[in-house]
Write a protein that holds these residues in place. Structure first.
Motif, PDB file in Angstrom:
ATOM      1  N   ILE A 156       0.869  -1.178   0.000  1.00 56.87           N
ATOM      2  CA  ILE A 156       0.000   0.000   0.000  1.00 56.87           C
ATOM      3  C   ILE A 156       0.907   1.230   0.000  1.00 56.87           C
ATOM      4  CG2 ILE A 156      -1.760   1.288   1.264  1.00 56.87           C
ATOM      5  CD1 ILE A 156      -2.651  -1.346   2.533  1.00 56.87           C
ATOM      6  N   PRO A 157       0.944   2.008  -1.075  1.00 59.94           N
ATOM      7  CA  PRO A 157       1.855   3.160  -1.130  1.00 59.94           C
ATOM      8  C   PRO A 157       1.446   4.233  -0.120  1.00 59.94           C
ATOM      9  CG  PRO A 157       0.368   3.187  -3.007  1.00 59.94           C
ATOM     10  CD  PRO A 157       0.139   1.878  -2.304  1.00 59.94           C
ATOM     11  N   PHE A 158       2.439   4.837   0.501  1.00 55.59           N
ATOM     12  CA  PHE A 158       2.155   5.877   1.491  1.00 55.59           C
ATOM     13  C   PHE A 158       3.273   6.906   1.479  1.00 55.59           C
ATOM     14  CE2 PHE A 158       4.848   2.875   3.737  1.00 55.59           C
ATOM     15  CZ  PHE A 158       5.683   3.683   4.499  1.00 55.59           C
ATOM     16  N   GLU A 159       2.955   8.060   2.011  1.00 57.66           N
ATOM     17  CA  GLU A 159       3.965   9.078   2.253  1.00 57.66           C
ATOM     18  C   GLU A 159       3.805   9.576   3.676  1.00 57.66           C
ATOM     19  OE1 GLU A 159       3.460  12.905   0.324  1.00 57.66           O
ATOM     20  OE2 GLU A 159       1.542  12.248  -0.515  1.00 57.66           O
ATOM     21  N   LYS A 160       4.922   9.843   4.308  1.00 56.42           N
ATOM     22  CA  LYS A 160       4.900  10.327   5.686  1.00 56.42           C
ATOM     23  C   LYS A 160       5.338  11.777   5.677  1.00 56.42           C
ATOM     24  CE  LYS A 160       6.301   9.030  10.369  1.00 56.42           C
ATOM     25  NZ  LYS A 160       7.037   8.047  11.197  1.00 56.42           N
ATOM     26  N   TRP A 161       4.461  12.616   6.180  1.00 56.93           N
ATOM     27  CA  TRP A 161       4.724  14.048   6.083  1.00 56.93           C
ATOM     28  C   TRP A 161       5.789  14.482   7.073  1.00 56.93           C
ATOM     29  CZ3 TRP A 161      -0.688  16.733   5.302  1.00 56.93           C
ATOM     30  CH2 TRP A 161      -1.154  16.386   4.040  1.00 56.93           C
ATOM     31  N   GLY A 162       6.589  15.438   6.605  1.00 56.63           N
ATOM     32  CA  GLY A 162       7.714  15.937   7.385  1.00 56.63           C
ATOM     33  C   GLY A 162       8.990  15.362   6.829  1.00 56.63           C
ATOM     34  N   GLY A 163      10.064  16.107   6.889  1.00 54.55           N
ATOM     35  CA  GLY A 163      11.324  15.607   6.362  1.00 54.55           C
ATOM     36  C   GLY A 163      12.358  16.704   6.276  1.00 54.55           C
ATOM     37  N   LEU A 164      13.426  16.428   5.573  1.00 48.47           N
ATOM     38  CA  LEU A 164      14.547  17.346   5.479  1.00 48.47           C
ATOM     39  C   LEU A 164      14.229  18.472   4.510  1.00 48.47           C
ATOM     40  CD1 LEU A 164      17.454  17.562   6.565  1.00 48.47           C
ATOM     41  CD2 LEU A 164      18.204  16.425   4.472  1.00 48.47           C
ATOM     42  N   LYS A 165      14.407  19.700   4.945  1.00 47.80           N
ATOM     43  CA  LYS A 165      14.162  20.833   4.084  1.00 47.80           C
ATOM     44  C   LYS A 165      15.341  21.049   3.137  1.00 47.80           C
ATOM     45  CE  LYS A 165      11.052  23.356   7.166  1.00 47.80           C
ATOM     46  NZ  LYS A 165      10.839  24.606   7.927  1.00 47.80           N
ATOM     47  N   PHE A 166      15.012  21.619   2.002  1.00 42.47           N
ATOM     48  CA  PHE A 166      15.999  21.874   0.962  1.00 42.47           C
ATOM     49  C   PHE A 166      17.217  22.615   1.510  1.00 42.47           C
ATOM     50  CE2 PHE A 166      16.918  24.490  -3.028  1.00 42.47           C
ATOM     51  CZ  PHE A 166      17.598  23.460  -3.647  1.00 42.47           C
ATOM     52  N   LEU A 167      16.975  23.680   2.270  1.00 38.55           N
ATOM     53  CA  LEU A 167      18.082  24.506   2.748  1.00 38.55           C
ATOM     54  C   LEU A 167      18.750  23.955   3.996  1.00 38.55           C
ATOM     55  CD1 LEU A 167      16.810  28.131   2.098  1.00 38.55           C
ATOM     56  CD2 LEU A 167      18.164  26.621   0.670  1.00 38.55           C
ATOM     57  N   GLU A 168      18.269  22.822   4.517  1.00 38.10           N
ATOM     58  CA  GLU A 168      18.929  22.203   5.655  1.00 38.10           C
ATOM     59  C   GLU A 168      19.980  21.198   5.207  1.00 38.10           C
ATOM     60  OE1 GLU A 168      15.756  20.559   7.927  1.00 38.10           O
ATOM     61  OE2 GLU A 168      15.129  22.482   8.757  1.00 38.10           O
ATOM     62  N   THR A 169      20.066  20.937   3.903  1.00 37.63           N
ATOM     63  CA  THR A 169      21.060  19.999   3.398  1.00 37.63           C
ATOM     64  C   THR A 169      22.424  20.679   3.376  1.00 37.63           C
ATOM     65  OG1 THR A 169      20.578  20.668   1.125  1.00 37.63           O
ATOM     66  CG2 THR A 169      19.358  18.794   2.002  1.00 37.63           C
ATOM     67  N   ALA A 170      23.458  19.914   3.717  1.00 39.42           N
ATOM     68  CA  ALA A 170      24.796  20.489   3.866  1.00 39.42           C
ATOM     69  C   ALA A 170      25.299  21.110   2.575  1.00 39.42           C
ATOM     70  CB  ALA A 170      25.758  19.409   4.353  1.00 39.42           C
ATOM     71  N   HIS A 171      25.066  20.446   1.428  1.00 37.62           N
ATOM     72  CA  HIS A 171      25.631  20.946   0.175  1.00 37.62           C
ATOM     73  C   HIS A 171      25.001  22.270  -0.252  1.00 37.62           C
ATOM     74  CE1 HIS A 171      22.374  18.093  -0.573  1.00 37.62           C
ATOM     75  NE2 HIS A 171      22.089  18.744  -1.688  1.00 37.62           N
ATOM     76  N   VAL A 172      23.701  22.443  -0.009  1.00 37.90           N
ATOM     77  CA  VAL A 172      23.061  23.717  -0.353  1.00 37.90           C
ATOM     78  C   VAL A 172      23.547  24.820   0.582  1.00 37.90           C
ATOM     79  CG1 VAL A 172      20.857  24.937  -0.492  1.00 37.90           C
ATOM     80  CG2 VAL A 172      21.054  22.612  -1.387  1.00 37.90           C
ATOM     81  N   LYS A 173      23.656  24.510   1.876  1.00 39.39           N
ATOM     82  CA  LYS A 173      24.157  25.508   2.828  1.00 39.39           C
ATOM     83  C   LYS A 173      25.595  25.906   2.500  1.00 39.39           C
ATOM     84  CE  LYS A 173      23.069  25.451   7.172  1.00 39.39           C
ATOM     85  NZ  LYS A 173      22.164  26.626   7.225  1.00 39.39           N
ATOM     86  N   ASP A 174      26.399  24.969   1.992  1.00 41.45           N
ATOM     87  CA  ASP A 174      27.778  25.293   1.617  1.00 41.45           C
ATOM     88  C   ASP A 174      27.813  26.337   0.509  1.00 41.45           C
ATOM     89  OD1 ASP A 174      28.771  23.493   3.448  1.00 41.45           O
ATOM     90  OD2 ASP A 174      29.123  21.893   1.987  1.00 41.45           O
TER      91      ASP A 174
END
Length: 702
Positions: free
Chosen positions: A405-423
């Motif tokens: 049964i496919p599902f998605e769980k809400w909440g997760g890592l934000k785009f700007l919280e990733t190390a490479h984007v912050k770098d």
């Protein structure tokens, strides 16, 4: 992403209103609120009663009444909410609707601070730090004060920042916060204050502003007798009056989610005109952990004497049986605005109260019922399973995966919280603000062989050189870092020397940064493709901003989510079941809702049981969860709960105290049937193989 982006010039926007009657189509209570003439107005909007529609028509009515749209301020908690509302206003009144000033509290504070900050000692080119950056700067203060070397453990940067933010937003003394939330650190009150003093000084010296500062400074700008520094005279009354006088009407959505600082801001902005419209629902006040207080909406009539209160009670979402149960549930609240939600919809079954033997039985019921509703043509995306805390869905996730049964769980890592984007953003931030110590530290530690000590020496060197663009090249790094250090200094010098360019130049800057950074990324990560794709996305976003300041401010105030494997969902199918905490589900609705773990200790949480205010908020959480359902609602709880997945010890759960006899009278009680394991049948008439009772008698000579 090497081609230079071209800019598509926007055409003048013109829209024709669809109707000359902004109040058309509203029920009497909505129309009363929308047409309120002037003065303070509180709209107590029950779940599913059309509060957004009412607020949109309220703005349209003001414009139709002759109020200049640019003198109307609409405050929301997300930029998307503001944009959607203004688009709907535009459909009602035409192009003028887009001239309304709308946005989040933080975005509005940022705009005002850019304009008026230089008049109160805040340089206009300040840089905004996100929460992670603020924690990093607080860690620098912690280290510089030698508090990480004590024999007794000193709180980490996350704890320091949490207490600081709560203190600023709620006005609660540091000592009281420590006593309530971190009693083991109560002896460190003076040390906490020393860290905060150093942190505040560093922000000032480096022209940095954190999220809390945005609201704090706005409150100071419009407040009475609030000094910018200890011992300094209060802000001049004319400046506060000038800022408040920018708007004739202030409207705020989700008022129950405001904190004490935001309430101070609203009082300051409406002090002279008295024209404030607050829309919210005390029964949905569930964000105290963020500093929000239900007192703001409950005390609105006292804070704004003569306020008009309009209650929206006609529900457009749920069936009447669901409303009957939720009305009874929230009627038990110790303090509330009285409202009784009703609907014109007919029919509907009673909500189910489902008792399961244990967690596996609860899981089995939810999965079975989901498949049953799916066979009845309810799409998976129109079903949601809600729970108090994220860990409560672990067993269910395993079962759903097993049943495909496919599902998605809400909440997760934000785009700007990733190390490479912050770098990559750190490069842009040191160019925009050369005194940004946090971003310099991040860049320097990208170099091989450069750790905390060397990075600190390099930052001291930069500070001694007045943070000049070429000073980094004159610092001698460790031998391993020399090649990469030279490349870093060269890229920064090249970017600093670039002349001002038209829109799209920020994408050019990101492309130049990636000439050095993409290689760093490949060295650090095995699976680099999703991260490179994130940087492609960042580069594309950058092309739409006129300059670095606008780009960095927009990302800090409204960070986007990742479009790659760092997103919040675990399913790729369009039709996926939603698993969500109750907090993440607020503002949403589904055809069918399952609320699991409705047992004391889980909802309400055990840690809330000793505090009556927390228990009341837990009651409101259950109310929010149950009012998400349109047609089908099932509330489940397991009778037996094991302490651990493999342990043998278990406890007997008690049904949530919120589901008392009166609430249960409106529900259909269900019990999950236990599967029966049948033994293989013996042949008919088979003789006993042995007489065990005879053997037992023989042990004693009988």
């Amino acid at each position: 992403m090497t081609d230079k982006a071209k800019v598509y010039a926007a055409r003048p926007r013109e829209a024709t209103p669809r109707t000359n009657e902004p109040g058309g189509g509203l029920n009497p209570a909505q129309a009363h609120a929308a047409a309120h003439p002037a003065g303070p107005l509180l709209v107590v909007a029950g779940a599913g009663t059309g509060k957004t529609r009412t607020l949109v028509h309220r703005v349209a009515h003001l414009i139709e009444s002759g109020i200049a749209p640019e003198r109307i301020l609409l405050l929301t908690f997300t930029r998307r909410a503001a944009q959607e509302m203004l688009a709907r206003v535009e459909r009602l009144v035409g192009s003028n609707g887009r001239q309304v000033h709308g946005g989040t509290f933080h975005a509005t504070a940022h705009r005002l601070l850019r304009r008026f900050g230089p008049q109160v000692g805040i340089d206009g080119d300040f840089t905004i730090m996100d929460q992670a950056d603020a924690e990093d700067l607080m860690q620098i203060s912690r280290s510089q004060l030698g508090l990480g070397d004590a024999r007794k453990r000193f709180p980490k940067k996350e704890t320091l920042h949490h207490v600081y933010s709560r203190h600023v937003n709620t006005g609660t003394p540091v000592a009281a916060l420590l006593a309530d939330e971190y009693p083991r650190f109560a002896d460190y009150e003076e040390a906490f204050r020393n860290v905060y003093a150093d942190y505040t000084r560093r922000k000032q010296d480096r022209n940095l502003v954190d999220y809390d500062d945005l609201l704090l400074f706005w409150a100071m700008l419009v407040g009475d007798e609030v000094a910018t520094d200890p011992g300094a005279p209060p802000l001049p009354g004319p400046l506060a009056a000038r800022i408040a006088g920018l708007y004739d009407h202030v409207l705020v959505d989700e008022y129950q989610d405001t904190n004490l600082l935001q309430a101070r801001i609203l009082q300051g902005m409406a002090r002279h005109s008295g024209n404030i419209t607050a829309v919210g629902d005390d029964a949905q006040s569930i964000y105290s952990f963020r500093g929000a207080t239900i007192r703001n909406i409950l005390d609105f009539p006292a804070q704004y004497p003569g306020a008009t209160i309009v209650a929206l009670e006609e529900n457009y979402r749920s069936t009447q049986p669901i409303l009957d149960v939720t009305n009874t549930l929230i009627s038990r609240a110790e303090e509330r605005y009285t409202k009784n939600l009703h609907t014109r919809r007919t029919g509907g079954e009673k909500p189910w109260l489902v008792t399961a033997h244990d967690e596996p039985a609860q899981t089995r019921f939810v999965a079975d019922r989901i498949l049953e509703l799916y066979e009845e043509e309810v799409p998976l995306r129109e079903m949601a399973v809600l729970f108090r805390a994220a860990y409560m869905s672990a067993d269910l996730e395993i079962e759903l995966a097993a049943r495909r049964i496919p599902f998605e769980k809400w909440g997760g890592l934000k785009f700007l919280e990733t190390a490479h984007v912050k770098d990559v953003l750190a490069f842009l931030r040191v160019l925009e603000n050369p005194r940004d110590e946090v971003s310099w530290y991040r860049l320097l530690t990208l170099l091989p062989g450069v750790g905390d000590t060397t990075a600190r020496k390099a930052i001291d060197h930069l500070a001694a050189s007045a943070w000049s663009a070429g000073s980094l090249a004159r610092f001698t790094p460790p031998p391993r870092a020399r090649s990469r250090h030279a490349a870093l200094a060269e890229v920064l010098a090249s970017l600093a020397s670039q002349p001002p360019a038209p829109q799209g130049s920020i994408a050019r800057d990101v492309a130049l940064i990636r000439q050095i950074y993409d290689d760093i990324l490949r060295e650090r990560y095995d699976r680099v493709e999703p991260r490179l794709a994130d940087l492609d996305q960042l580069q594309a976003i950058a092309g739409g901003y006129p300059d670095r300041a606008a780009f960095l401010s927009a990302l800090a105030l409204e960070p986007p989510q990742s479009t790659q494997d760092l997103g919040s969902g675990s399913a790729s199918e369009d039709d996926s079941l939603v698993l969500s905490t109750i907090h993440s589900a607020k503002g949403r609705e589904w055809d069918a809702v399952f609320l699991i773990w409705a047992a004391d200790g889980h909802l309400p949480l055990a840690r809330a049981l000793g505090d009556s205010e927390q228990v009341e908020e837990e009651r409101r959480l259950m109310y929010v969860a149950m009012t998400r359902a349109r047609n089908h609602l099932a509330v489940t709880y397991p009778l037996n709960a094991y302490d651990t997945r493999r342990g043998a010890d278990y406890s007997i759960d008690q049904l949530s105290r919120f589901l008392d006899r009166g609430v249960r009278e409106g529900m259909q009680c269900m019990v999950v049937e236990e599967p029966v394991e049948r033994d293989p049948a013996e042949p008919a008439g088979a003789a006993p193989l042995i007489d065990l009772r005879a053997r037992a008698r023989g042990m004693f000579g009988v």
